[in-house]
Structure formats: structure tokens, C-alpha cells
Scaffold this active site. Structure first.
Site, short mmCIF file in Angstrom:
data_model
loop_
_atom_site.label_atom_id
_atom_site.label_comp_id
_atom_site.label_asym_id
_atom_site.label_seq_id
_atom_site.Cartn_x
_atom_site.Cartn_y
_atom_site.Cartn_z
N LEU A 84 -4.92 -3.16 13.83
CA LEU A 84 -4.08 -2.76 14.90
C LEU A 84 -3.93 -1.27 15.45
O LEU A 84 -4.11 -0.41 14.49
CB LEU A 84 -2.42 -3.10 14.86
CG LEU A 84 -2.09 -4.59 14.74
CD1 LEU A 84 -0.69 -4.47 14.24
CD2 LEU A 84 -2.08 -5.11 16.11
N GLU A 115 7.53 -8.43 17.21
CA GLU A 115 7.28 -9.07 16.04
C GLU A 115 7.52 -7.57 15.09
O GLU A 115 7.16 -6.57 15.25
CB GLU A 115 5.97 -9.67 15.70
CG GLU A 115 5.82 -10.74 16.39
CD GLU A 115 4.23 -11.32 15.99
OE1 GLU A 115 3.80 -10.84 15.04
OE2 GLU A 115 3.66 -11.98 16.98
N LYS A 117 6.35 -5.21 11.92
CA LYS A 117 5.12 -4.90 11.42
C LYS A 117 5.37 -4.84 9.73
O LYS A 117 5.82 -3.98 9.17
CB LYS A 117 4.75 -3.63 11.61
CG LYS A 117 3.24 -3.20 11.28
CD LYS A 117 2.65 -2.27 12.10
CE LYS A 117 1.18 -1.67 11.15
NZ LYS A 117 0.85 -2.12 10.16
N ASP A 119 5.19 -4.66 5.84
CA ASP A 119 4.45 -3.85 5.00
C ASP A 119 4.14 -4.41 3.94
O ASP A 119 4.54 -4.29 2.80
CB ASP A 119 5.45 -2.54 4.58
CG ASP A 119 4.85 -1.51 4.13
OD1 ASP A 119 3.54 -1.32 4.40
OD2 ASP A 119 5.25 -0.64 3.60
N ARG A 138 -7.63 -10.07 3.49
CA ARG A 138 -8.49 -9.56 4.65
C ARG A 138 -9.93 -9.35 4.17
O ARG A 138 -11.02 -9.29 5.06
CB ARG A 138 -7.73 -8.70 5.26
CG ARG A 138 -8.64 -7.84 6.26
CD ARG A 138 -7.61 -6.88 7.32
NE ARG A 138 -8.33 -6.33 8.42
CZ ARG A 138 -9.04 -5.38 8.20
NH1 ARG A 138 -9.17 -4.48 7.13
NH2 ARG A 138 -9.59 -4.90 9.37
N GLU A 179 1.42 -12.46 6.38
CA GLU A 179 1.67 -11.09 5.37
C GLU A 179 1.89 -11.48 4.19
O GLU A 179 3.20 -11.99 4.26
CB GLU A 179 2.29 -9.98 6.32
CG GLU A 179 1.93 -8.57 5.94
CD GLU A 179 0.68 -8.08 6.64
OE1 GLU A 179 -0.11 -8.90 7.26
OE2 GLU A 179 0.63 -6.99 6.14
N TYR A 231 2.39 -14.95 11.36
CA TYR A 231 2.29 -14.62 12.66
C TYR A 231 1.22 -14.99 13.65
O TYR A 231 1.23 -14.93 14.82
CB TYR A 231 2.61 -13.18 12.62
CG TYR A 231 1.46 -12.58 11.89
CD1 TYR A 231 1.87 -11.43 10.62
CD2 TYR A 231 0.24 -12.08 12.63
CE1 TYR A 231 1.27 -10.87 10.01
CE2 TYR A 231 -0.53 -11.34 11.63
CZ TYR A 231 0.02 -10.72 10.78
OH TYR A 231 -0.93 -10.01 9.59
N LYS A 320 5.10 2.52 15.17
CA LYS A 320 5.59 3.07 14.11
C LYS A 320 6.63 3.70 14.23
O LYS A 320 6.96 4.58 14.95
CB LYS A 320 4.45 3.84 13.17
CG LYS A 320 3.05 3.19 13.25
CD LYS A 320 3.09 2.43 11.73
CE LYS A 320 1.63 2.18 10.96
NZ LYS A 320 1.59 3.21 10.40
N CYS A 414 22.46 21.66 -22.68
CA CYS A 414 23.18 20.86 -21.85
C CYS A 414 24.06 21.90 -20.77
O CYS A 414 24.54 22.78 -21.16
CB CYS A 414 24.26 19.91 -22.32
SG CYS A 414 25.42 19.14 -21.15
N CYS A 417 28.06 21.49 -21.49
CA CYS A 417 28.56 21.74 -22.62
C CYS A 417 27.88 22.65 -23.51
O CYS A 417 28.44 23.22 -24.58
CB CYS A 417 29.18 20.40 -23.39
SG CYS A 417 27.76 19.82 -24.24
N CYS A 432 21.77 15.16 -23.37
CA CYS A 432 22.66 16.01 -24.26
C CYS A 432 23.10 15.36 -25.42
O CYS A 432 23.43 13.97 -25.24
CB CYS A 432 23.92 16.22 -23.15
SG CYS A 432 25.30 16.64 -23.92
N CYS A 437 30.77 16.04 -24.72
CA CYS A 437 30.58 16.63 -23.63
C CYS A 437 31.46 16.22 -22.58
O CYS A 437 31.62 14.91 -22.07
CB CYS A 437 28.87 16.37 -23.08
SG CYS A 437 28.71 17.11 -21.49
#
Ligand code: IVH
Length: 676
Positions: A84, A115, A117, A119, A138, A179, A231, A320, A414, A417, A432, A437
Site C-alpha cells: 500500500l 478498514e 491498518k 500492525d 507474503r 493479517e 480483509y 498513517k 539509594c 536513604c 536499595c 528505606c
């Protein structure tokens, strides 16, 4: 620009793009955003289109995208699996419409389908006479990796279509594209299991999905709960719908998972753009990650006539969302102290707007990450913020370095303290070492009273800090000694509030012992481990008296946890705490009957066990399920909610896979009973 200058610029772009591709793919450590990357690539493409003689064989524009693996058999796709082109603004979308408008009859009124996209990774599934016969990645668009056994484990991929008897008729051959991805909750749960098993967490859902899909052993894939959204129809031997909108509904009716909650069809571009731009603020509401929305010409014959540029069909464009990253200067690094004493680094930043909020602080995770990424104070850093995730520093922008940046030193003491800091051999965290503390105590008390722990209603973080600051309490146990008269003079504590608080403190004295053990915040001891311990020891005193060997012999307790339990019960401050809990009448014992039903989390669910689990015996696992209200039966049917599978599972696992019954491993079961 003169041609010489353009040639220089093209060379500069090529080398920058190669570097970014390497950082992104090999190092998994990008220093620019996707949008910035696309801008560089587009600039190079434009130069090369104007001056084809400037194209070099090594130009990134000449690379045909491929993710083929050497280890898997290959499948030739019936048609090219296209990509795309991207748009980043309303103007880009309108420019796309203008470009295609030139190829269409004048005044044609187009419809657009929107639709998500996704990931994830493209997968192409082939059905013959309704039976899933092949699944491929793919690859390079023409040839893909054969991942059929792996895709068979993906719960949402039908093995036979139509799934429902009254579904539509299926062409003798149907090739569908979709996907594969992790739902956010599945990815989190997977990482939670990795954490419990003491393994390195997966950083990136998409890469993990890709790795899972390309496993040579499908059992590994099946332990990674993937999902597939479909899709489009790539190819068919028979009648299929003539529009994208009808295709999505047809796929859904056949039994494929489609993104019903997002998809829309519009008869004009303005409405399409309004929906697409407005969606950015909802992008994180979905169960899966999306990086934009795809706009497609609805009428498929029109879309096909528009043709293809390179690998991108003209009939669709991906919008995007604005980057959720920005670069800014790292002013300083401060260290926060957590409940177990872990010191976590936080970045203090030059304030920068990201996705609508001003970010001033970001997480740096741990010192190893700072060192491995060579993040320095004064650096320009890439900061990412997505949804509810706390903003974090992705890495430094190395080319922007001036030479005056200072390395970040790990703290030796730390910051609260002043006690010495220690680092466990095989852990990345700095600790620590002082159990007294003040910051550790405050965090512990906050944890102790929180929901899921002792659940003391009306005592939030602020009130806990107030009581500590005023010296009304010094530790968790002191809460049970607080009197109404202590609270009444405090600002914001009216009579009613004090009454409610005192009665919820009273109620907390009688929580199941496992809740108390978990609430103590001992490193490695969550609710599930606490339950296992209580079931074994029945009292806090007996647990306190156990040595590490005995603890390790209790199923589900690893050597680290055994060690940290022993250390916790060795600490005088903690022994005093137990004494005080005793004195206040807090329940520190559990009679077996009381342990019978722990929660109703599994009520209505039926489980089947198969194979050997890593730590729990079959009886332990049955007990655990029943104690949370679930039922255990011997054979798998459509009514089975989950099959819990261990090493060397029997035919029950195959049956579960055939019926699409979700499969859990031991960690998955534990996750289920310990989740909220
Ligand atoms: S359609 C002609 N639709 O995005 C068909 N692709 O950046 C072209 N993708 O390789 C693809 N969601 O892996 C299409 N709803 C969606 C998609 C989608 C995610 C992926 C796909 C493609 C990549 C291109």
C-alpha cells in the site's frame, strides 16, 4: 538543484536509508520515526523518477521487499500480494484522490471503504472445497513461506468454511488475505508467562508474531496465541462479491474474523476523511494495534482498472496516524525506588508535545538498557508514547551528538536513604538494600492496602503517605492500630469517612491468608505462589519457619523465590511486623475448609487436563481449578472451555485443536486464576 547536487543528495539519502533499515531490522533500534523514514524514501524516489540515470543497483528503492526464510518450503501466490502507498495528512489523501481521478471518467462518484491498518503480517490462506489446504506468508509478494501447520493453530482461522451450516456457498477454490497479529491482551499474557518463568520478555508484538508464525514446530506456534483478521479475496474459482464492502461481509459470513467495529463505507471523500482523521483518538481503544486506517475504492472492478504503481495498488491508500514519537533533550536521569527496593531510572526531558500531551518525564526501564543504547545526559533522544503506555526513551539520536554529553552513572547509594545499592547476579535490576528505606516502606504500605492485596477501601496513595509522614503508622501492621481519634483531626477526614475507613480496616483483618502473604510484597511471591504456599503450610508461622530447601520442594516455588522468602523471614523488621499483625488479631492461619473455595474466577468453565505439567501434578491442577469454581472433566468436547496441555499431551490436544478449543499451558492456567 543542479544534477551534480542531486546526485550527491541521492547518495546521501541512499546511505542514510540503508543505515535506518539496518537499525530497524537488525538492531531493532530505530532512531527516526516511520514517517521520517518514508519522507527520506519518497525524496529519493522523486529524484530517481526525475533522473532515472541516478538510480544505482544498490538503491533501497530497487529492493523488492522480502521476508522469506531459508528453512521453510515455498508457495507461489496465485497473484501478486501487493502493498500500500502511505498518506500522512488530509492533503495526502486528497492528492491520492486527484491522482486516481485523472485515470477515471470525469465526475465519477466513488465509494470508499475504510478498514484498520493492522500492525501484523500478511498471511494468504487457501481453501479447496471449503477445506483449509494452505497458508503462506507474503514473502517477496510472488512467493511466500509455507506456514500451513502453524496457521492451523491460529484460533480464528477456520479449518473449514463456511463455519456455520447456514453460511454462504463457497467457491471450489478460495484464496483469502489477512493479517496475523497478537491481540494486546494475548501479548501481555504471553509476556506475563515469560516473566513468571524467569525468561526474557518479548519486546515487540509484531516481531514476536512473525517469529511465532515461522516456527518449524507448530506446537511452539500454538503456545503463542495469534489471531488473524481477514480483509480481501486474492483469488477464487467461482462467484465472489464485486465490492470491498460486500467482500468483508461475505468473509465474515463464511466464518473469518473481520474488523466489524472499525469498518465503514462512505459515498464521498469528505465523510471518509472526517472519519479517518477523527479515528486517531480511538486507535488505542481496539484489542489490537493499528498504525493507521486503509481507504479503499469500494467497487473492485474500478480498483482493478486503476492498476498498480510498483507494488502499490492505486485503488487504496493507507493513512498513517501522526507519530507518537518525538525527539527532545535528555536533561537528567533520576532514580525511583520501588516496593522491593528496585531502583528504576527515569528521564527528565525538555518538555515536548507528543500526541496531544506535554511529556516531561519518560521511563528508561533499567540501567542495562541505558548502557546498551549508550544513552547520555544531554543527548537528543527519541521518546515514544502510545496510548496508556508510560512514555519511554527509545534511544539517542547519535548524529546529533555534540561531544558534551555525559554518560549516565549507575547509583552507588539509594537516592532516598543513602544505603548501598546492590545488583543481583543474573538480574538487570539495581536494589536499595535497606528494608527500612522510607520510600520502600511507603511503597510497601501502598501495595499492602491496594485492591487485590488487603483491599482496604479508602486508603489511597495520598492517605498512606500522610499517615506515614505524621508518624501515625510506621509499617503495614500499624494500620490495624489506627484509631478514629488519630484520623479525625486530619484534613479531609470527616466523620463518615473515618467510620468507613475503620470498618474496612476491620474487615481486612479477616482476609484469606493467601491474600495477606501476597500483600506482604515479598519478591517473587504473587497471589498464585502465595496460594500454593498457604495450601502447604496453613499458617504464617509455619511458613516463616520453613528453610529454602523445604520451600523449593513446594511445587511452583523456584529457587529465587525460595531464597527471597527465606531472606524476608530473616529480617528483624519483618518479624516485628508479623508480631504486630498477631497482636492486632489479623488472621494468620488458614484451616483447610476455609481454603476450599478461593474465588469464583472459573465458575462456568470446564477444563480438560492432558500431558505432564512442569510444576503442578494433575491433582494440584484439578484442585486449583476447582478451588476457583471451575470443573475438570475427562474428555474434550465443544463445551470444553480450555484444554490445559503439558509435556507429551495425548489425543485430547489434537481434538481440542480440531474443535477450536483454546489451549493453555500451566502458566496460562495460573494466569487465568491470578488475573483480575
Ligand atoms: S490491503 C491490494 N488492507 O499493510 C491489497 N493491507 O503497508 C493491499 N495491511 O502489506 C493490502 N491492514 O500487510 C490491506 N486492512 C488492510 C490492511 C493491510 C494491514 C498491511 C498489509 C500490507 C501492508 C502495507
Amino acid at each position: 538543484m543542479s544534477v551534480e547536487n542531486l546526485a550527491d543528495r541521492a547518495a546521501e539519502l541512499r546511505s542514510a536509508i540503508h543505515e535506518h533499515i539496518y537499525r530497524y531490522n537488525v538492531l531493532s533500534d530505530p532512531i527516526i520515526t516511520d514517517a521520517e523514514y518514508d519522507a527520506l524514501l519518497n525524496e529519493l524516489r522523486e529524484i530517481e523518477t526525475e533522473h532515472p540515470d541516478l538510480i544505482t543497483p544498490d538503491s533501497p528503492t530497487q529492493r523488492v521487499g522480502s521476508d522469506l526464510s531459508e528453512d521453510l518450503p515455498k508457495v507461489t501466490h496465485p497473484r501478486s500480494i501487493l502493498s500500500l502507498s502511505n498518506a500522512y495528512s488530509e492533503d495526502d489523501i486528497r492528492a491520492w484522490r486527484q491522482r486516481i481521478g485523472r485515470l477515471l471518467p470525469e465526475d465519477v462518484q466513488l465509494e470508499y471503504v475504510v478498514e484498520p491498518k493492522f500492525d501484523g503480517l500478511t498471511v494468504v490462506v487457501t481453501y479447496e472445497n471449503g477445506i483449509l489446504v494452505n497458508a503462506a506468508t507474503r514473502g517477496n509478494g510472488e512467493v511466500g513461506d509455507d506456514v500451513t501447520p502453524n496457521v492451523r493453530t491460529v484460533r480464528t482461522v477456520p479449518l473449514k468454511i463456511p463455519v456455520s451450516a447456514d453460511g454462504p456457498e463457497v467457491p471450489s477454490r478460495l484464496v483469502v488475505r489477512g493479517e496475523v497479529l497478537f491481540l494486546k491482551q494475548d501479548f501481555q499474557a504471553l509476556n506475563e508467562r515469560m516473566r513468571e518463568a524467569g525468561l526474557t520478555l518479548f519486546a515487540n508484538a509484531r516481531n514476536t508474531a512473525s517469529g511465532a508464525l515461522k516456527q518449524k514446530d507448530a506446537r511452539i506456534t500454538s503456545a503463542r496465541p495469534l489471531t488473524m483478521y481477514c480483509y480481501s479475496i486474492v483469488d477464487a474459482n467461482g462467484d465472489v462479491p464485486d465490492s470491498q464492502w460486500k467482500t468483508l461481509h461475505y468473509l465474515r459470513d463464511l466464518g473469518f474474523l473481520t474488523a466489524d467495529e472499525v469498518i465503514r463505507c462512505f459515498d464521498n471523500l469528505d465523510d471518509t476523511i472526517a472519519y479517518v482523521m477523527g479515528y486517531a483518538e480511538h486507535r488505542h481503544d481496539l484489542f489490537y494495534e493499528i498504525d493507521g486506517l486503509v481507504i479503499k475504492v469500494n467497487h473492485l472492478a474500478t480498483a482493478a482498472e486503476l492498476g498498480v504503481v510498483g507494488k502499490d495498488p492505486r485503488g487504496a491508500v493507507a493513512y498513517k496516524f501522526p507519530a507518537e514519537e518525538a525527539t527532545t533533550r535528555l536533561r537528567d536521569v533520576v532514580w525511583n525506588v520501588g516496593r522491593t527496593g528496585v531502583l528504576t531510572p527515569n528521564a527528565v526531558l525538555d518538555p515536548v508535545p507528543i500526541g496531544g500531551v506535554i511529556v516531561k518525564q519518560a521511563s528508561l526501564h533499567n540501567y542495562d538498557l541505558i548502557a546498551s543504547k549508550d544513552i547520555r545526559i544531554g543527548d537528543n533522544v527519541v521518546v515514544k508514547r502510545s496510548g496508556d503506555v508510560i512514555p519511554y526513551v527509545v534511544g539517542p539520536v547519535l548524529p546529533a551528538r555534540m561531544g558534551e554529553e555525559r554518560p549516565v552513572e549507575p547509583p552507588l547509594i539509594c537516592p532516598v536513604c543513602g544505603s548501598p545499592v546492590e545488583r543481583d547476579e543474573d538480574e538487570v535490576a539495581l536494589y536499595c538494600t535497606n528494608p527500612a528505606c522510607s520510600e520502600r516502606i511507603a511503597r510497601n504500605v501502598e501495595y499492602f492496602v491496594s485492591r487485590g492485596a488487603m483491599d482496604i477501601d479508602g486508603l489511597g496513595e495520598r492517605s498512606v503517605r500522610l499517615l506515614l509522614d505524621l508518624g501515625l503508622i510506621h509499617d503495614e501492621a500499624d494500620i490495624f492500630y489506627v484509631k478514629p481519634d488519630d484520623l479525625m483531626p486530619l484534613e479531609g477526614f470527616g466523620e463518615k469517612r473515618v467510620e468507613n475507613l475503620i470498618s474496612s480496616i476491620e474487615r481486612a483483618k479477616d482476609r484469606p491468608l493467601a491474600r495477606l502473604v501476597a500483600a506482604l510484597g515479598i519478591r517473587g511471591v504473587g497471589f498464585t505462589t502465595a496460594e500454593v504456599l498457604v495450601e502447604h503450610y496453613h499458617s504464617l508461622d509455619a511458613l516463616a519457619a520453613a528453610d529454602t530447601d523445604a520451600l523449593e520442594a513446594v511445587g511452583g516455588v523456584g529457587p529465587h523465590t525460595a531464597q527471597s522468602l527465606a531472606e524476608w523471614f530473616d529480617e528483624p523488621r519483618n518479624l516485628a511486623l508479623i508480631e504486630k499483625l498477631h497482636g492486632a488479631g489479623v488472621r494468620l492461619e488458614e484451616t483447610p475448609e476455609e481454603g476450599a473455595i478461593v474465588s469464583d474466577k472459573l465458575v462456568g468453565l470446564t477444563f480438560v487436563l492432558t500431558g505432564t505439567l512442569p510444576t503442578l501434578t494433575r491433582d494440584d491442577a484439578s484442585d486449583l481449578i476447582q478451588k476457583h469454581g471451575g470443573k475438570v472433566t475427562g474428555s474434550v468436547s465443544k463445551k470444553t472451555s480450555y484444554v490445559v496441555a503439558g509435556e507429551a499431551p495425548g489425543s485430547k490436544l489434537d481434538k481440542a485443536q480440531k474443535l477450536g478449543v483454546p489451549i493453555l499451558d500451566e502458566a496460562g492456567l495460573i494466569e487465568l486464576v491470578s488475573g483480575e
